[in-house]
Scaffold this motif. Structure first.
Motif, mmCIF file in Angstrom:
data_model
loop_
_atom_site.group_PDB
_atom_site.id
_atom_site.type_symbol
_atom_site.label_atom_id
_atom_site.label_comp_id
_atom_site.label_asym_id
_atom_site.label_seq_id
_atom_site.Cartn_x
_atom_site.Cartn_y
_atom_site.Cartn_z
ATOM 1 N N THR A 1 -3.037 -26.905 31.060
ATOM 2 C CA THR A 1 -2.322 -25.647 31.292
ATOM 3 C C THR A 1 -2.685 -24.625 30.218
ATOM 4 O O THR A 1 -3.329 -24.955 29.215
ATOM 5 N N VAL B 1 1.911 -27.874 37.404
ATOM 6 C CA VAL B 1 0.765 -26.990 37.601
ATOM 7 C C VAL B 1 -0.409 -27.769 38.195
ATOM 8 O O VAL B 1 -0.720 -28.881 37.755
ATOM 9 N N VAL C 1 5.244 -24.018 33.874
ATOM 10 C CA VAL C 1 5.147 -25.436 33.539
ATOM 11 C C VAL C 1 6.546 -26.004 33.329
ATOM 12 O O VAL C 1 7.309 -25.502 32.504
ATOM 13 N N GLU D 1 0.181 -22.938 40.873
ATOM 14 C CA GLU D 1 0.856 -23.983 41.652
ATOM 15 C C GLU D 1 1.185 -23.433 43.030
ATOM 16 O O GLU D 1 1.799 -22.377 43.145
ATOM 17 N N ASN E 1 -1.934 -20.315 35.008
ATOM 18 C CA ASN E 1 -1.471 -21.537 35.651
ATOM 19 C C ASN E 1 -1.223 -21.272 37.131
ATOM 20 O O ASN E 1 -0.648 -20.248 37.495
#
Length: 215
Positions: free
Chosen positions: A174, A6, A150, A91, A89
Motif C-alpha cells: 500500500t 487494498v 487501508v 479497492e 490505493n
C-alpha cells in the motif's frame, strides 16, 4: 461498500482540471488484470475506492480507468494533492458473498490526518497521525480505522492524535510504505462508532430537553 483490503496500488497517469473539480486517469494494479478478464475487472458506473475515497468509473480503456472528483471531495481528501506518477490505493466494491476480511468501509472520507511521526522496531512500524478531535472521538483503542483506504487497528488514541502498527506486507503493498512525516492521509472512522456517537448525542440532547420542559 468496501472492506479496506487494498487490491493493489494504481498509478496516476493524468490529471485534468475541470470547472467543478478534477478528472483523474489511473492505471490500475496489474494484479486485477492478471486475475480477471478485462471485461469483468471494471465496468462503467462501478464504485472504486481510490485512497479510500469512493469514486465512480466514468471511462475505461485496457489499462486506464477514469474518475471525476468534485470540489467537496477535493476539500475533504488528499486527492487534490495528487501528482502524475503518484501511487494510489485501489479497492473495488464488495460483491454479495465476498469475505469481509477488514471492516465495513463506506468510502466516504471524514477528513484528513497528518503523519506526525514514524517509529521502527524490528519488522514493525508504528505511525502516529494528528487529526481533528471530532474524528478521534469516533475512535477507540483496538477499534478500526481506514487510512487511505487501508483497514487498520488503532493502537493508541489521544485527543488529537492516534497511532497504528503496520506489518511489512502492508508497507509493501500500500501507499503507507511511502508516507513521510507531514504527509496528508485520508481518514474514515468506523461506521459503528459514528452511529454510537450519534445515538449518545441524541440521547443526551433528549434528556436535557425533557428536564427543561418539566415544570
Amino acid at each position: 461498500m468496501f472492506t479496506g483490503l487494498v487490491e493493489g496500488m494504481g498509478r496516476v497517469v493524468e490529471l485534468i482540471d475541470e470547472p467543478a473539480g478534477l478528472k483523474l486517469r489511473i492505471k490500475p494494479p496489474a494484479g486485477i488484470a492478471e486475475h480477471e478478464p478485462h471485461n469483468e475487472a471494471v465496468r462503467l458506473g462501478d464504485s472504486i475506492a481510490i485512497n479510500g475515497c469512493c469514486l465512480t468509473v466514468i471511462e475505461f480503456a485496457h489499462d486506464v480507468w477514469g474518475f471525476q472528483a468534485g470540489t467537496e471531495t477535493l476539500s475533504r481528501t488528499n486527492l487534490g494533492h495528487l501528482v502524475v506518477g503518484a501511487d494510489v490505493n485501489v479497492e473495488r466494491s464488495l460483491r454479495l458473498g465476498d469475505r469481509l476480511g477488514g471492516h465495513l468501509v463506506q468510502g466516504h472520507i471524514d477528513g484528513t490526518a497528518t503523519v506526525l511521526r514514524i517509529e521502527h522496531q524490528d519488522e514493525w512500524t508504528t505511525m502516529w497521525f494528528r487529526t481533528m478531535p471530532a474524528l478521534t472521538l469516533q475512535m477507540v483503542s483496538k477499534g478500526s480505522v481506514a487510512i487511505d483506504g487501508v483497514s487498520l487497528t488503532l493502537v493508541e488514541v489521544a485527543d488529537d492524535s492516534f497511532s497504528i502498527a503496520l506489518i511489512p506486507h502492508t508497507l509493501k503493498e500500500t501507499t503507507l510504505g511511502g508516507r513521510s512525516v507531514g504527509d496528508a492521509v485520508n481518514i474514515e472512522t468506523d461506521l459503528v462508532g459514528k452511529y454510537v456517537q450519534r445515538l449518545m448525542v441524541g440521547t443526551t440532547a433528549s434528556a436535557k430537553s425533557d428536564r427543561a420542559s418539566r415544570p
